[in-house]
Design a protein around this motif. Structure first.
Motif, PDB file in Angstrom:
ATOM      1  N   ARG A 210       6.085 -16.078  -7.927  1.00 52.12           N
ATOM      2  CA  ARG A 210       5.478 -15.169  -8.362  1.00 52.12           C
ATOM      3  C   ARG A 210       5.507 -13.694  -8.914  1.00 52.12           C
ATOM      4  O   ARG A 210       5.290 -13.148  -9.359  1.00 52.12           O
ATOM      5  CB  ARG A 210       6.119 -14.736  -6.886  1.00 52.12           C
ATOM      6  CG  ARG A 210       6.140 -13.870  -5.648  1.00 52.12           C
ATOM      7  CD  ARG A 210       7.269 -13.658  -4.424  1.00 52.12           C
ATOM      8  NE  ARG A 210       6.422 -12.389  -3.667  1.00 52.12           N
ATOM      9  CZ  ARG A 210       6.531 -10.635  -4.446  1.00 52.12           C
ATOM     10  NH1 ARG A 210       7.017 -10.885  -5.003  1.00 52.12           N
ATOM     11  NH2 ARG A 210       5.675 -10.029  -3.018  1.00 52.12           N
ATOM     12  N   SER A 211       7.137 -13.889  -9.661  1.00 51.29           N
ATOM     13  CA  SER A 211       7.300 -13.388 -10.314  1.00 51.29           C
ATOM     14  C   SER A 211       6.594 -13.073 -12.332  1.00 51.29           C
ATOM     15  O   SER A 211       6.157 -12.193 -12.486  1.00 51.29           O
ATOM     16  CB  SER A 211       9.025 -13.170 -10.872  1.00 51.29           C
ATOM     17  OG  SER A 211       8.920 -14.063 -11.475  1.00 51.29           O
ATOM     18  N   SER A 212       5.996 -13.857 -12.178  1.00 49.22           N
ATOM     19  CA  SER A 212       5.316 -14.016 -13.031  1.00 49.22           C
ATOM     20  C   SER A 212       3.289 -13.756 -12.966  1.00 49.22           C
ATOM     21  O   SER A 212       3.316 -13.304 -13.925  1.00 49.22           O
ATOM     22  CB  SER A 212       5.056 -15.602 -13.801  1.00 49.22           C
ATOM     23  OG  SER A 212       4.356 -17.039 -13.078  1.00 49.22           O
ATOM     24  N   GLU A 213       3.219 -14.061 -11.449  1.00 51.51           N
ATOM     25  CA  GLU A 213       2.028 -13.283 -11.370  1.00 51.51           C
ATOM     26  C   GLU A 213       1.704 -12.045 -10.656  1.00 51.51           C
ATOM     27  O   GLU A 213       0.639 -11.734 -10.743  1.00 51.51           O
ATOM     28  CB  GLU A 213       1.742 -14.441 -10.165  1.00 51.51           C
ATOM     29  CG  GLU A 213       1.196 -15.398 -10.499  1.00 51.51           C
ATOM     30  CD  GLU A 213       0.955 -17.317  -9.774  1.00 51.51           C
ATOM     31  OE1 GLU A 213       0.655 -16.141  -8.431  1.00 51.51           O
ATOM     32  OE2 GLU A 213       0.909 -18.212  -9.574  1.00 51.51           O
ATOM     33  N   ALA A 214       2.782 -11.134 -10.008  1.00 52.25           N
ATOM     34  CA  ALA A 214       2.743 -10.259  -9.339  1.00 52.25           C
ATOM     35  C   ALA A 214       4.107  -9.003  -9.941  1.00 52.25           C
ATOM     36  O   ALA A 214       5.063 -10.365  -9.966  1.00 52.25           O
ATOM     37  CB  ALA A 214       3.008 -10.006  -8.184  1.00 52.25           C
ATOM     38  N   PRO A 215       4.435  -8.225  -9.999  1.00 54.34           N
ATOM     39  CA  PRO A 215       5.533  -7.086 -10.587  1.00 54.34           C
ATOM     40  C   PRO A 215       5.979  -6.897  -9.007  1.00 54.34           C
ATOM     41  O   PRO A 215       5.453  -7.411  -8.400  1.00 54.34           O
ATOM     42  CB  PRO A 215       4.539  -5.504 -10.505  1.00 54.34           C
ATOM     43  CG  PRO A 215       3.274  -5.418  -9.506  1.00 54.34           C
ATOM     44  CD  PRO A 215       2.796  -7.520 -10.267  1.00 54.34           C
TER      45      PRO A 215
ATOM     46  N   SER B  63      10.690  -0.926 -17.068  1.00 55.42           N
ATOM     47  CA  SER B  63      10.817  -2.207 -16.949  1.00 55.42           C
ATOM     48  C   SER B  63       9.379  -2.934 -16.246  1.00 55.42           C
ATOM     49  O   SER B  63       9.499  -4.494 -16.276  1.00 55.42           O
ATOM     50  CB  SER B  63      11.840  -2.768 -15.893  1.00 55.42           C
ATOM     51  OG  SER B  63      11.967  -2.294 -14.931  1.00 55.42           O
ATOM     52  N   GLY B  64       8.080  -2.589 -15.783  1.00 55.26           N
ATOM     53  CA  GLY B  64       7.268  -2.670 -15.270  1.00 55.26           C
ATOM     54  C   GLY B  64       7.234  -3.334 -13.853  1.00 55.26           C
ATOM     55  O   GLY B  64       6.487  -3.919 -13.042  1.00 55.26           O
ATOM     56  N   ILE B  65       8.219  -2.494 -13.019  1.00 49.72           N
ATOM     57  CA  ILE B  65       8.333  -3.049 -11.664  1.00 49.72           C
ATOM     58  C   ILE B  65       8.113  -1.646 -11.046  1.00 49.72           C
ATOM     59  O   ILE B  65       8.100  -0.894 -11.277  1.00 49.72           O
ATOM     60  CB  ILE B  65      10.351  -2.969 -11.645  1.00 49.72           C
ATOM     61  CG1 ILE B  65      10.732  -4.201 -12.113  1.00 49.72           C
ATOM     62  CG2 ILE B  65      10.750  -2.550  -9.810  1.00 49.72           C
ATOM     63  CD1 ILE B  65      12.390  -4.096 -11.547  1.00 49.72           C
ATOM     64  N   THR B  66       7.135  -2.217 -10.291  1.00 53.74           N
ATOM     65  CA  THR B  66       6.866  -1.136  -9.035  1.00 53.74           C
ATOM     66  C   THR B  66       8.090  -0.930  -7.871  1.00 53.74           C
ATOM     67  O   THR B  66       8.544  -1.226  -7.692  1.00 53.74           O
ATOM     68  CB  THR B  66       5.927  -2.238  -8.045  1.00 53.74           C
ATOM     69  OG1 THR B  66       4.746  -2.402  -9.155  1.00 53.74           O
ATOM     70  CG2 THR B  66       4.902  -0.955  -6.799  1.00 53.74           C
ATOM     71  N   LEU B  67       7.939   0.361  -8.204  1.00 52.79           N
ATOM     72  CA  LEU B  67       8.836   0.942  -7.669  1.00 52.79           C
ATOM     73  C   LEU B  67       8.422   2.278  -6.599  1.00 52.79           C
ATOM     74  O   LEU B  67       7.372   2.517  -5.992  1.00 52.79           O
ATOM     75  CB  LEU B  67       9.718   2.736  -8.317  1.00 52.79           C
ATOM     76  CG  LEU B  67      10.646   3.269  -8.149  1.00 52.79           C
ATOM     77  CD1 LEU B  67      11.662   2.700  -6.786  1.00 52.79           C
ATOM     78  CD2 LEU B  67      11.091   4.818  -8.758  1.00 52.79           C
ATOM     79  N   MET B  68       9.184   2.239  -4.876  1.00 53.70           N
ATOM     80  CA  MET B  68       8.593   2.874  -4.023  1.00 53.70           C
ATOM     81  C   MET B  68       9.969   3.757  -3.399  1.00 53.70           C
ATOM     82  O   MET B  68      11.512   3.360  -3.312  1.00 53.70           O
ATOM     83  CB  MET B  68       8.460   1.775  -2.789  1.00 53.70           C
ATOM     84  CG  MET B  68       6.910   1.111  -3.219  1.00 53.70           C
ATOM     85  SD  MET B  68       6.325  -0.023  -2.062  1.00 53.70           S
ATOM     86  CE  MET B  68       6.177   1.395  -0.670  1.00 53.70           C
TER      87      MET B  68
END
Length: 348
Positions: A51-56, A85-90
């Motif tokens: 999952r982590s390799s396919e989507a942020p 870091s390429g993390i999607t932040l909400m």
């Protein structure tokens, strides 16, 4: 014959695949964390890694407010680190309300974010909402402050300062500052938010440290919500209540309250840093400017730049790795002699 050779080649390839898969996983897992196909957690690791390799990764962060320069620097650090870091932040601001934090966290659970991070307004009352996150299978990181829960497994780790130690540092500075000064010595304490970890622990660490001298007493303690305006208002009230007998020391639990109090002290015709010893916690640029000018005596550092640690912890959790239960950044104490030098290093 050609068909037979093709068939044999296909069998050889199929037999080699498990070995290749295991070798690939061994390279990507940290030392001592290689999982064999039959080991517990193998399927979960494969699922997480795929999952982590396919989507942020999606991180839901509940910030408690924007009450101070420290808090705004903390928010900026979280935002910048997420981008890097390429993390999607909400991120959602609770505006100092625990009820709003509960609403935000439930919205994150409904969105099925990967990880939830919380900067809690107060310590207590978190059991139920953290249980909801656990039931949804969403790991939780506690940031900056602490939570007091029956089951510590409801959160993965706490990233933030040792507030008790900050209070100890403030107390040790005071003891050294007045070591040759006879008592009694009257101390005024400005606390932050009622029930918040910094107010509880900074106060306790300070009190435990100065208790070695019975002639040093906290004669007045008031909550000023970590804001400059309330710090000034409370100091004005304190000075009016004891005309002609101002306190010898002001211990403020953050820079904003100290800066407000300094204004009140000056308006009362007194010299902060001279007539009244002023000790604060945070280490903002404005506080260090006052420190360099002699209007503050000491500032205990509290590092708000926790973004990189939060993002790294998020990635480690998603990779299935174990984290320490508490992570504390390195911090210092600044005196007037070091203030000008340190000013150049301040990012907030």
């Amino acid at each position: 014959m050609k068909n037979v050779l093709v068939g044999l080649f296909a069998v050889i390839v199929l037999l080699a695949l498990p070995s290749c898969l295991t070798s690939d996983m061994e390279q990507q897992l940290p030392p001592n964390e290689v999982l064999a196909p039959s080991a517990p957690g193998f399927d979960e690791w494969v699922s997480t890694h795929a999952r982590s390799s396919e989507a942020p990764i999606t991180l839901g962060f509940s910030q408690l407010g924007s009450e101070s320069a420290w808090r705004m620097a903390n928010t900026a650090s979280i935002e910048e680190a997420a981008v890097e870091s390429g993390i999607t932040l909400m991120m959602k601001n609770a505006e100092q309300s625990q009820e709003k934090q509960f609403e935000v966290i439930r919205s994150f659970i409904e969105m099925n974010v990967d990880v939830i991070a919380i900067a809690p307004v107060v310590e207590t009352g978190w059991d139920e909402i953290l249980e909801e996150a656990a039931q949804a299978g969403i790991p939780v990181i506690i940031v900056d402050r602490s939570v007091d829960v029956r089951d510590p497994s409801l959160f993965v780790t706490t990233i933030g300062s040792d507030f008790y130690e900050e209070g100890v540092k403030a107390g040790k500075y005071l003891l050294d500052k007045v070591s040759n000064r006879p008592g009694p010595i009257r101390v005024v304490e400005l606390q932050g938010t009622v029930g918040s970890t910094p107010s509880i622990q900074r106060g306790q660490g300070f009190l435990d440290t100065i208790s070695s001298r019975s002639d040093i007493t906290v004669t007045y303690s008031a909550f000023a919500d970590f804001t400059e305006a309330k710090g000034k208002a409370m100091m004005q009230q304190i000075l009016k209540q004891s005309p002609g007998e101002p306190p010898h020391v002001l211990y403020a639990h953050n820079d904003d309250m100290a800066l407000g109090a300094i204004e009140a002290i000056e308006e009362a015709g007194l010299a902060p840093g001279t007539d009244i010893i002023v000790i604060s916690v945070d280490g903002t640029r404005r506080a260090l400017e006052k420190l360099a000018a002699g209007k503050l005596n000491a500032v205990v550092e509290c590092n708000p730049l926790l973004g990189p640690q939060v993002m790294q912890a998020t990635k480690e959790i998603m990779a299935g790795r174990t984290l320490p239960k508490r992570m504390v950044p390195k911090e210092d104490i600044f005196t007037q002699e070091r203030a000008k030098e340190e000013l150049h290093n301040r990012k907030f």
